[in-house]
Design a protein around this motif. Structure first.
Motif, PDB file in Angstrom:
ATOM      1  N   TRP A 107     -39.425 -40.117  30.953  1.00  0.00           N
ATOM      2  CA  TRP A 107     -39.622 -39.864  29.521  1.00  0.00           C
ATOM      3  C   TRP A 107     -41.049 -39.414  29.222  1.00  0.00           C
ATOM      4  CZ3 TRP A 107     -37.347 -45.233  27.728  1.00  0.00           C
ATOM      5  CH2 TRP A 107     -35.987 -45.273  28.018  1.00  0.00           C
ATOM      6  N   GLU A 108     -41.208 -38.788  28.063  1.00  0.00           N
ATOM      7  CA  GLU A 108     -42.530 -38.373  27.585  1.00  0.00           C
ATOM      8  C   GLU A 108     -43.353 -39.567  27.120  1.00  0.00           C
ATOM      9  OE1 GLU A 108     -44.474 -35.435  24.148  1.00  0.00           O
ATOM     10  OE2 GLU A 108     -42.325 -35.905  24.154  1.00  0.00           O
ATOM     11  N   ALA A 109     -42.696 -40.574  26.575  1.00  0.00           N
ATOM     12  CA  ALA A 109     -43.377 -41.767  26.070  1.00  0.00           C
ATOM     13  C   ALA A 109     -42.689 -43.006  26.633  1.00  0.00           C
ATOM     14  CB  ALA A 109     -43.343 -41.801  24.542  1.00  0.00           C
ATOM     15  N   TRP A 110     -43.473 -44.054  26.866  1.00  0.00           N
ATOM     16  CA  TRP A 110     -42.907 -45.285  27.428  1.00  0.00           C
ATOM     17  C   TRP A 110     -41.822 -45.867  26.521  1.00  0.00           C
ATOM     18  CZ3 TRP A 110     -44.041 -45.188  32.217  1.00  0.00           C
ATOM     19  CH2 TRP A 110     -45.310 -44.821  32.674  1.00  0.00           C
ATOM     20  N   ASN A 111     -41.970 -45.679  25.216  1.00  0.00           N
ATOM     21  CA  ASN A 111     -40.999 -46.234  24.261  1.00  0.00           C
ATOM     22  C   ASN A 111     -40.124 -45.141  23.656  1.00  0.00           C
ATOM     23  OD1 ASN A 111     -42.981 -44.989  22.763  1.00  0.00           O
ATOM     24  ND2 ASN A 111     -43.074 -46.576  21.185  1.00  0.00           N
ATOM     25  N   ALA A 112     -39.818 -44.125  24.449  1.00  0.00           N
ATOM     26  CA  ALA A 112     -39.056 -42.983  23.930  1.00  0.00           C
ATOM     27  C   ALA A 112     -37.677 -43.384  23.421  1.00  0.00           C
ATOM     28  CB  ALA A 112     -38.914 -41.915  25.012  1.00  0.00           C
ATOM     29  N   ASP A 113     -37.124 -44.467  23.957  1.00  0.00           N
ATOM     30  CA  ASP A 113     -35.782 -44.853  23.520  1.00  0.00           C
ATOM     31  C   ASP A 113     -35.758 -45.350  22.076  1.00  0.00           C
ATOM     32  OD1 ASP A 113     -37.222 -47.134  24.250  1.00  0.00           O
ATOM     33  OD2 ASP A 113     -35.413 -48.264  24.719  1.00  0.00           O
ATOM     34  N   GLU A 114     -36.935 -45.625  21.508  1.00  0.00           N
ATOM     35  CA  GLU A 114     -37.004 -46.051  20.113  1.00  0.00           C
ATOM     36  C   GLU A 114     -36.933 -44.865  19.154  1.00  0.00           C
ATOM     37  OE1 GLU A 114     -40.527 -48.358  19.690  1.00  0.00           O
ATOM     38  OE2 GLU A 114     -39.825 -50.003  20.984  1.00  0.00           O
ATOM     39  N   ALA A 115     -37.009 -43.644  19.688  1.00  0.00           N
ATOM     40  CA  ALA A 115     -37.026 -42.453  18.837  1.00  0.00           C
ATOM     41  C   ALA A 115     -35.771 -42.342  17.988  1.00  0.00           C
ATOM     42  CB  ALA A 115     -37.194 -41.204  19.696  1.00  0.00           C
ATOM     43  N   TYR A 153     -34.315 -44.488  16.436  1.00  0.00           N
ATOM     44  CA  TYR A 153     -34.360 -45.349  15.259  1.00  0.00           C
ATOM     45  C   TYR A 153     -35.323 -44.835  14.193  1.00  0.00           C
ATOM     46  CZ  TYR A 153     -32.109 -48.576  18.512  1.00  0.00           C
ATOM     47  OH  TYR A 153     -31.259 -49.151  19.426  1.00  0.00           O
ATOM     48  N   ASN A 154     -36.256 -43.982  14.563  1.00  0.00           N
ATOM     49  CA  ASN A 154     -37.234 -43.506  13.587  1.00  0.00           C
ATOM     50  C   ASN A 154     -37.315 -41.983  13.499  1.00  0.00           C
ATOM     51  OD1 ASN A 154     -38.649 -42.804  15.915  1.00  0.00           O
ATOM     52  ND2 ASN A 154     -39.910 -44.660  15.861  1.00  0.00           N
ATOM     53  N   SER A 155     -36.338 -41.295  14.068  1.00  0.00           N
ATOM     54  CA  SER A 155     -36.242 -39.829  13.996  1.00  0.00           C
ATOM     55  C   SER A 155     -37.444 -39.124  14.604  1.00  0.00           C
ATOM     56  CB  SER A 155     -36.079 -39.384  12.527  1.00  0.00           C
ATOM     57  OG  SER A 155     -34.908 -39.940  11.978  1.00  0.00           O
ATOM     58  N   ARG A 156     -38.134 -39.785  15.520  1.00  0.00           N
ATOM     59  CA  ARG A 156     -39.287 -39.176  16.180  1.00  0.00           C
ATOM     60  C   ARG A 156     -38.804 -38.188  17.240  1.00  0.00           C
ATOM     61  NH1 ARG A 156     -42.651 -41.354  20.549  1.00  0.00           N
ATOM     62  NH2 ARG A 156     -41.366 -43.227  20.430  1.00  0.00           N
ATOM     63  N   THR A 157     -39.471 -37.034  17.319  1.00  0.00           N
ATOM     64  CA  THR A 157     -39.135 -36.046  18.341  1.00  0.00           C
ATOM     65  C   THR A 157     -39.849 -36.405  19.637  1.00  0.00           C
ATOM     66  OG1 THR A 157     -38.889 -34.298  16.686  1.00  0.00           O
ATOM     67  CG2 THR A 157     -39.219 -33.613  18.979  1.00  0.00           C
ATOM     68  N   VAL A 158     -39.075 -36.552  20.715  1.00  0.00           N
ATOM     69  CA  VAL A 158     -39.666 -36.950  21.988  1.00  0.00           C
ATOM     70  C   VAL A 158     -38.843 -36.358  23.125  1.00  0.00           C
ATOM     71  CG1 VAL A 158     -38.334 -39.085  22.113  1.00  0.00           C
ATOM     72  CG2 VAL A 158     -40.511 -38.931  23.324  1.00  0.00           C
ATOM     73  N   SER A 159     -39.508 -36.029  24.213  1.00  0.00           N
ATOM     74  CA  SER A 159     -38.833 -35.453  25.366  1.00  0.00           C
ATOM     75  C   SER A 159     -38.337 -36.552  26.301  1.00  0.00           C
ATOM     76  CB  SER A 159     -39.799 -34.536  26.132  1.00  0.00           C
ATOM     77  OG  SER A 159     -39.261 -34.182  27.389  1.00  0.00           O
ATOM     78  N   PHE A 160     -37.123 -36.389  26.797  1.00  0.00           N
ATOM     79  CA  PHE A 160     -36.576 -37.325  27.771  1.00  0.00           C
ATOM     80  C   PHE A 160     -36.563 -36.702  29.172  1.00  0.00           C
ATOM     81  CE2 PHE A 160     -35.048 -39.084  23.810  1.00  0.00           C
ATOM     82  CZ  PHE A 160     -35.162 -40.448  24.021  1.00  0.00           C
TER      83      PHE A 160
END
Length: 210
Positions: free
Chosen positions: A102-110, A112-119
């Motif tokens: 993942w792009e961020a350690w907490n990407a799986d939380e995206a 829940y908050n509509s954050r754009t993140v790369s998996f």
């Protein structure tokens, strides 16, 4: 340049002592002077313990974190961080369905908050370099992998391992089952084998060591 860094950042007390990444990079690039090594080692280890034995580094420092722990003599922590499954960690991602890093350690939380993140992101996946060199023991001390260093580190979590790596000379293969090490060295390459107290120089070919 190193002298300027040491004078300004270390002796000037400007290197952030609450940043795991900053300390890791300082050790990885040999920027900590001898009289400060014990102090900064203790600070880095304390940060890891404070973070419940989880890493807390970003894109620039994560590739060097495990090596920096090896440098300060805490290879036990390198292995502990590798196998950690709490967030943030690599195995947390695996246990939560990741098939890529993942792009961020907490990407799986995206979600829940509509954050754009790369998996599917490369940067944190660089830990595979440490896995290849340390756990699998495939390393070199020459350009072009003319001479290989085969020295797998044993880990209580691993009872069997197999790894291949393509070099300009051909494919290197290392496998072990806890008692027997098997290696394939490509043509026009040589290798130093270090295994169970054994050190031996070999040429190309397939070998087994018990």
């Amino acid at each position: 340049m190193k002298e300027a860094f040491v004078h300004g950042m270390i002796y000037g007390n400007k290197l952030p002592k609450d940043k795991m990444g900053a300390l890791s990079l300082a050790f990885a690039f040999d920027l900590v002077p001898e009289d400060k090594k014990e102090e900064y080692k203790d600070i880095l280890v304390a940060l890891i313990k404070k973070n419940d034995y989880c890493l807390d580094t970003g894109f620039l420092a994560t590739p060097f974190l495990l090596d920096s722990l090896d440098i300060i003599g805490r290879n036990d922590l390198s292995h502990q961080l590798l196998w950690q499954n709490k967030m943030p960690s690599w195995l947390y991602e695996v246990e939560h369905g990741a098939t890529c890093i993942w792009e961020a350690w907490n990407a799986d939380e995206a979600k829940y908050n509509s954050r754009t993140v790369s998996f599917d992101h490369y940067a944190f996946g660089i830990v595979d370099d440490w896995i290849m060199r340390r756990l699998c023991g495939i390393d070199t001390d020459t350009a072009g992998y003319d001479h290989l260093i085969i020295a797998p580190e044993k880990d209580k979590n691993i009872t069997w391992l197999s790894r291949t790596f393509d070099t300009v000379h051909g494919q290197v293969k290392v496998a072990y089952d806890g008692s027997t090490l098997t290696v394939d060295i490509p043509v026009n390459a040589t290798a130093t084998i270090r295994w169970n107290g054994l050190e031996r120089e070999i040429g190309s070919g397939k070998y087994s060591f018990s």
